[in-house]
Design a protein around this motif. Structure first.
Motif, short mmCIF file in Angstrom:
data_model
loop_
_atom_site.label_atom_id
_atom_site.label_comp_id
_atom_site.label_asym_id
_atom_site.label_seq_id
_atom_site.Cartn_x
_atom_site.Cartn_y
_atom_site.Cartn_z
N PHE A 136 2.58 2.30 51.88
CA PHE A 136 3.64 1.57 51.18
C PHE A 136 3.12 1.16 49.82
CE2 PHE A 136 5.82 -2.41 50.02
CZ PHE A 136 7.12 -1.93 49.96
N ALA A 137 3.85 1.54 48.78
CA ALA A 137 3.47 1.16 47.42
C ALA A 137 4.11 -0.20 47.12
CB ALA A 137 3.95 2.20 46.42
N GLU A 138 3.28 -1.22 47.01
CA GLU A 138 3.78 -2.57 46.72
C GLU A 138 4.43 -2.59 45.34
OE1 GLU A 138 3.86 -5.23 48.65
OE2 GLU A 138 2.77 -4.33 50.31
N PRO A 139 5.56 -3.31 45.21
CA PRO A 139 6.20 -3.41 43.89
C PRO A 139 5.30 -4.18 42.92
CG PRO A 139 7.30 -4.83 45.49
CD PRO A 139 6.27 -4.04 46.23
N ASP A 140 5.44 -3.85 41.65
CA ASP A 140 4.67 -4.57 40.63
C ASP A 140 5.08 -6.02 40.62
OD1 ASP A 140 3.35 -2.30 39.81
OD2 ASP A 140 4.80 -1.82 38.24
N ARG A 141 4.10 -6.90 40.53
CA ARG A 141 4.38 -8.33 40.46
C ARG A 141 4.68 -8.71 39.02
NH1 ARG A 141 0.31 -11.76 43.98
NH2 ARG A 141 1.66 -13.30 43.06
N VAL B 206 0.79 -6.69 59.33
CA VAL B 206 1.33 -6.29 58.02
C VAL B 206 1.57 -7.54 57.19
CG1 VAL B 206 3.36 -5.23 56.92
CG2 VAL B 206 2.37 -4.19 58.96
N ARG B 207 1.33 -7.44 55.92
CA ARG B 207 1.55 -8.55 54.99
C ARG B 207 2.98 -9.07 55.12
NH1 ARG B 207 1.06 -7.39 48.72
NH2 ARG B 207 2.40 -9.09 48.14
N THR B 208 3.17 -10.40 55.11
CA THR B 208 4.48 -11.01 55.34
C THR B 208 5.14 -11.54 54.08
OG1 THR B 208 3.49 -13.18 55.78
CG2 THR B 208 3.84 -11.72 57.67
N SER B 209 4.49 -11.48 52.96
CA SER B 209 5.03 -12.08 51.73
C SER B 209 6.07 -11.18 51.07
CB SER B 209 3.90 -12.37 50.74
OG SER B 209 3.28 -11.15 50.38
N GLY B 210 6.76 -11.73 50.11
CA GLY B 210 7.74 -10.96 49.34
C GLY B 210 9.15 -11.16 49.84
N SER B 211 10.06 -10.47 49.20
CA SER B 211 11.48 -10.58 49.54
C SER B 211 11.74 -9.92 50.90
CB SER B 211 12.33 -9.90 48.47
OG SER B 211 12.12 -8.49 48.52
N LYS B 212 12.89 -10.22 51.46
CA LYS B 212 13.27 -9.60 52.72
C LYS B 212 13.34 -8.08 52.56
CE LYS B 212 16.98 -9.48 56.13
NZ LYS B 212 18.31 -9.95 56.50
N GLU B 213 13.88 -7.64 51.44
CA GLU B 213 13.99 -6.19 51.20
C GLU B 213 12.61 -5.54 51.16
OE1 GLU B 213 15.97 -3.12 47.98
OE2 GLU B 213 15.55 -5.16 47.35
N THR B 214 11.66 -6.14 50.45
CA THR B 214 10.31 -5.59 50.35
C THR B 214 9.64 -5.60 51.72
OG1 THR B 214 10.08 -6.28 48.05
CG2 THR B 214 8.04 -5.87 49.26
#
Length: 188
Positions: A62-67, A40-48
């Motif tokens: 999982f719908a990735e949040p808008d960048r 699974v992708r590891t980037s982003g905030s801890k919450e994401t």
């Protein structure tokens, strides 16, 4: 050492359900390790990352949040004054920081409230408005700590209840707090 009423935190494995993952406190490094094991992708905030893992564990999309899109707006530079208008999309740049340091001293730092002020400018505010906002924030005392900074929130609340407590006592209380599932510890 577990309390009779507090189950031990389960191992962080692919056998967990998404709900069970969300029930416990995990360090971001632990979550990254699980994400790598699961592909699974590891980037982003801890919450994401936590939400992405919960979805993966449950076999859900999982719908990735808008960048955030980088701004292409003109940025302030050169000699700034209190009457300088802040353009929409102005970043908290080194030029702006230097102006604030001239006004309030070397202790200046962009805090969350001032970053939000700059993020929400509409092109009519001035640096004087930003300075007034910053000074007003200093006079209000403690500001709210975002939910993603759970350790900081816990520390502030614990120090309020135990003003003479030692660092060792604080850390022992923190470790006890974080080893409990969310539904047994309450939120700070």
């Amino acid at each position: 050492m577990a309390d009779a009423g507090s189950p031990d935190r389960p191992p962080l494995t692919a056998d967990l359900t998404g709900d069970e993952l969300l029930r416990w406190y995990w360090l971001k490094d632990e979550l990254i390790g699980l994400a790598r094991r699961l592909g699974v992708r590891t980037s982003g905030s801890k919450e994401t990352l936590t939400l992405r893992l919960a979805a993966a564990l449950d076999g859900e999309p999982f719908a990735e949040p808008d960048r955030a899109r980088p701004t292409t707006a003109a940025q302030l530079s050169g000699r700034l004054t209190a009457d300088t208008v802040i353009p929409k999309g102005q970043r908290c740049s080194q030029a702006v920081r230097a102006w604030f340091v001239e006004q309030v001293g070397e202790s200046f730092g962009f805090d969350g409230e001032l970053r939000a002020f700059f993020a929400n400018t509409d092109g009519t505010q001035t640096l004087r408005d930003a300075l007034d906002h910053y000074v007003a924030g200093r006079n209000r005392g403690s500001t709210e700590i975002g939910e993603q900074f759970e350790y900081n929130r816990f520390t502030r609340a614990w120090r309020t209840e135990h003003p003479d407590g030692s660092r060792e006592d604080l850390l022992a209380a923190w470790y006890d707090y974080r080893r409990r599932p969310v539904d047994e510890r309450g939120r700070i």
